[in-house]
Write an enzyme that holds these catalytic residues in place. Structure first.
Site, PDB file in Angstrom:
ATOM      1  N   GLU A  81       9.291  51.283  81.841  1.00 35.80           N
ATOM      2  CA  GLU A  81      10.201  50.370  82.524  1.00 35.80           C
ATOM      3  C   GLU A  81      10.701  50.988  83.820  1.00 35.80           C
ATOM      4  OE1 GLU A  81      12.146  47.674  79.089  1.00 35.80           O
ATOM      5  OE2 GLU A  81      12.943  49.697  79.144  1.00 35.80           O
ATOM      6  N   CYS A 115      15.124  52.875  89.886  1.00 35.16           N
ATOM      7  CA  CYS A 115      15.138  53.887  88.835  1.00 35.16           C
ATOM      8  C   CYS A 115      13.753  53.856  88.186  1.00 35.16           C
ATOM      9  CB  CYS A 115      16.231  53.533  87.832  1.00 35.16           C
ATOM     10  SG  CYS A 115      16.288  54.658  86.428  1.00 35.16           S
ATOM     11  N   CYS A 121       9.440  60.085  76.027  1.00 38.24           N
ATOM     12  CA  CYS A 121      10.020  61.356  76.468  1.00 38.24           C
ATOM     13  C   CYS A 121      10.000  62.316  75.292  1.00 38.24           C
ATOM     14  CB  CYS A 121      11.458  61.150  76.947  1.00 38.24           C
ATOM     15  SG  CYS A 121      12.217  62.630  77.669  1.00 38.24           S
ATOM     16  N   CYS A 125      16.778  63.792  73.122  1.00 38.95           N
ATOM     17  CA  CYS A 125      18.246  63.731  73.147  1.00 38.95           C
ATOM     18  C   CYS A 125      18.688  62.581  72.231  1.00 38.95           C
ATOM     19  CB  CYS A 125      18.746  63.502  74.569  1.00 38.95           C
ATOM     20  SG  CYS A 125      18.185  64.781  75.720  1.00 38.95           S
ATOM     21  N   CYS A 140      19.862  59.000  73.517  1.00 40.02           N
ATOM     22  CA  CYS A 140      19.019  58.292  74.489  1.00 40.02           C
ATOM     23  C   CYS A 140      17.913  57.534  73.765  1.00 40.02           C
ATOM     24  CB  CYS A 140      18.420  59.294  75.466  1.00 40.02           C
ATOM     25  SG  CYS A 140      17.249  58.558  76.631  1.00 40.02           S
ATOM     26  N   CYS A 169      21.180  53.609  81.972  1.00 30.80           N
ATOM     27  CA  CYS A 169      20.757  54.959  81.617  1.00 30.80           C
ATOM     28  C   CYS A 169      20.615  55.096  80.115  1.00 30.80           C
ATOM     29  CB  CYS A 169      21.792  55.966  82.062  1.00 30.80           C
ATOM     30  SG  CYS A 169      21.822  56.199  83.817  1.00 30.80           S
TER      31      CYS A 169
HETATM   32  N1  SAH Z   1      14.989  63.261  81.520  1.00 34.21           N
HETATM   33  C1  SAH Z   1      15.868  63.065  82.655  1.00 34.21           C
HETATM   34  C2  SAH Z   1      16.028  61.593  83.027  1.00 34.21           C
HETATM   35  C3  SAH Z   1      16.534  60.781  81.907  1.00 34.21           C
HETATM   36  S1  SAH Z   1      17.661  59.487  81.993  1.00 34.21           S
HETATM   37  C4  SAH Z   1      17.227  63.640  82.323  1.00 34.21           C
HETATM   38  O1  SAH Z   1      17.514  63.840  81.164  1.00 34.21           O
HETATM   39  O2  SAH Z   1      17.984  63.903  83.242  1.00 34.21           O
HETATM   40  C5  SAH Z   1      18.806  59.711  83.227  1.00 34.21           C
HETATM   41  C6  SAH Z   1      20.201  60.024  82.765  1.00 34.21           C
HETATM   42  O3  SAH Z   1      20.696  59.118  81.777  1.00 34.21           O
HETATM   43  C7  SAH Z   1      20.310  61.405  82.151  1.00 34.21           C
HETATM   44  O4  SAH Z   1      21.436  62.050  82.690  1.00 34.21           O
HETATM   45  C8  SAH Z   1      20.532  61.081  80.698  1.00 34.21           C
HETATM   46  O5  SAH Z   1      21.147  62.128  80.015  1.00 34.21           O
HETATM   47  C9  SAH Z   1      21.381  59.848  80.777  1.00 34.21           C
HETATM   48  N2  SAH Z   1      21.465  59.092  79.547  1.00 34.21           N
HETATM   49  C10 SAH Z   1      20.569  59.066  78.532  1.00 34.21           C
HETATM   50  N3  SAH Z   1      20.984  58.253  77.550  1.00 34.21           N
HETATM   51  C11 SAH Z   1      22.157  57.740  77.952  1.00 34.21           C
HETATM   52  C12 SAH Z   1      23.071  56.815  77.357  1.00 34.21           C
HETATM   53  N4  SAH Z   1      22.830  56.270  76.180  1.00 34.21           N
HETATM   54  N5  SAH Z   1      24.179  56.512  78.067  1.00 34.21           N
HETATM   55  C13 SAH Z   1      24.404  57.052  79.290  1.00 34.21           C
HETATM   56  N6  SAH Z   1      23.586  57.919  79.887  1.00 34.21           N
HETATM   57  C14 SAH Z   1      22.475  58.267  79.217  1.00 34.21           C
END
Ligand code: SAH
Length: 413
Positions: A141, A160, A167, A171, A174, A401
């Protein structure tokens, strides 16, 4: 092909001023797949390579590619002008190319890499999430967000983008991380997400009138620095001035990472004035081990030192990303601890972007209370740390995010 794209194999000099490492690098063997709770997948599964595309090619490689098709070398520049500058995607409309060559060029160099399966929009059409199907059926996406300018200024159009299908960083808050890693995207698969948005904006297909892409954030699906070669080549293509590339200012581009320290150092040495974002989410190893499992390999101190080195090398202020999760990481003492850690490494090199957690399916966690969020921000500001709460654009279309799951069916709505 040697697995050069995994950051674990990136050679980096010993950091000059590294904090004492509590965990020696490479302590844990990394599983390939599938990942259980807290496990990491650093090396993407090998799948059939996506077809080669003009956007994969460096400017210096393009003339040869056209000559191999029986064309004159100067056709390379014409094609680049059509593709990157005019954003033309139909070779029949590239009337400066010989009519007899167009189809051949299209088939050999402009294969369809991304097929839009569905678009969802929010914010009166100014946030648009696109679900793309790749050549092998993998799904990713991307999200386009328009921010109107204030007082007659031009405004921003941010895309974005995803760098991997899925991934491997796992985490737990996420949605992408929960689905695991399908595969790395090719350079062109990354570039074409931006080109697609640039085309839609140029053709006045997005609410708000014609426009151009001003900002790109590698904050969609995937850990871009774990797909280093393709992500950085894509970044170069985005920033090469037209007609060689899309001509987007590197200052408008943000590379976001969980904190893959060797890859961060390698990226700092590329000489690209992009912004680096470090997804920290906790200032203490105990909690960060759980929220960002890669912390077991490179801890908070090591990740922050690498972020500071990025600033030192590029002069670009680093962003610290911090999703505020109710009663988990949102205590004022943690903000205070974070402020101390940042100030210990200098002043003026960093700012913090707290973002209220976006809910993801199956997660028991939710966003912090607004009052708690305010107290968190105040504690950072009390230590002199510039802090901006990020908005949660697109959360109603699971486009915010951490919500990109690339589900063929929307889970709700
Ligand atoms: N792998 C990269 C990009 C991922 S997403 C990274 O981790 O930085 C981009 C951002 O969204 C990251 O800072 C991630 O931690 C954040 N993110 C992931 N899940 C989220 C959620 N449920 N709510 C808010 N931010 C989130």
């Amino acid at each position: 092909m040697p697995p050069v794209e995994t950051p674990l194999n990136v050679e980096t000099p010993a950091p000059a001023a590294a904090a004492p490492a509590t965990r020696p690098e490479g302590r844990e063997p990394l599983p390939l797949a599938p990942a259980g709770p807290g496990q990491l997948v650093m090396t993407a599964p090998r799948r059939g390579k996506p077809p080669r595309h003009f956007s994969d090619l460096e400017p210096a490689e393009r003339a040869d590619a056209l000559v191999a098709l029986g064309e004159k070398p100067f056709r390379a520049r014409q094609l680049a002008t059509q593709w990157f500058e005019r954003l033309e995607d139909d070779t029949e409309k590239m009337t400066d190319l010989p009519a007899a060559s167009r189809q051949r060029i299209s088939e050999a160099l402009l294969p369809t890499l991304l097929t839009p399966l569905r678009t969802l929009s929010a914010d009166r059409g100014t946030t648009v999430k696109t679900l793309w199907k790749l050549h092998d059926g993998a799904l990713v996406e991307s999200v386009l967000m328009r921010y109107p300018g204030k007082d007659g200024s031009a405004g921003r159009n941010t895309v974005c983008i995803s760098s991997q299908a899925g991934c491997g960083m796992n985490c737990p808050f996420c949605a992408t991380g929960q689905a695991g890693l399908t595969r790395n995207l090719s350079t062109a698969e990354i570039v074409e997400q931006v080109a697609g948005s640039a085309r839609a904006l140029a053709r006045d297909e997005i609410a708000g009138g014609p426009g151009r892409v001003t900002n790109v954030v590698f904050m969609g699906m995937g850990e871009a620095l774990a797909n280093y070669k393709s992500a950085v080549a894509a970044l170069r293509r985005l920033t090469q001035p037209a007609p060689d590339g899309l001509g987007i200012s590197a200052r408008g581009i943000t590379m976001s990472t969980v904190g893959l320290v060797p890859a961060m150092d390698k990226f700092a040495a590329e000489g690209i004035p992009a912004t680096l974002a470090l997804s920290l989410h906790a200032p203490d190893d105990e909690l960060r081990d759980e929220l960002v499992p890669v912390n077991k390999r490179w801890n908070v101190a090591q990740a922050l030192d690498a972020a500071k080195r990025y600033f030192d090398a590029t002069g670009r202020r680093v962003s610290i990303e911090y999703a505020l999760i109710r009663d988990i990481n949102d205590q004022a003492w943690r903000a205070d601890r974070l402020g101390k850690l940042l100030n210990a490494r200098g002043r003026g090199w960093v700012h913090v972007n707290p973002i209220p957690l976006n809910p993801t399916p199956g997660s028991k966690w939710t966003a912090s209370d607004p009052a708690v969020e305010r107290a968190f921000v105040a504690a950072l500001e009390a230590r002199g740390i510039p802090t901006t709460v990020r908005d949660t654009r697109g959360s109603d279309i699971d486009g915010a995010c951490g919500q990109l799951a690339a589900a063929p069916e929307e889970p709700r709505g």
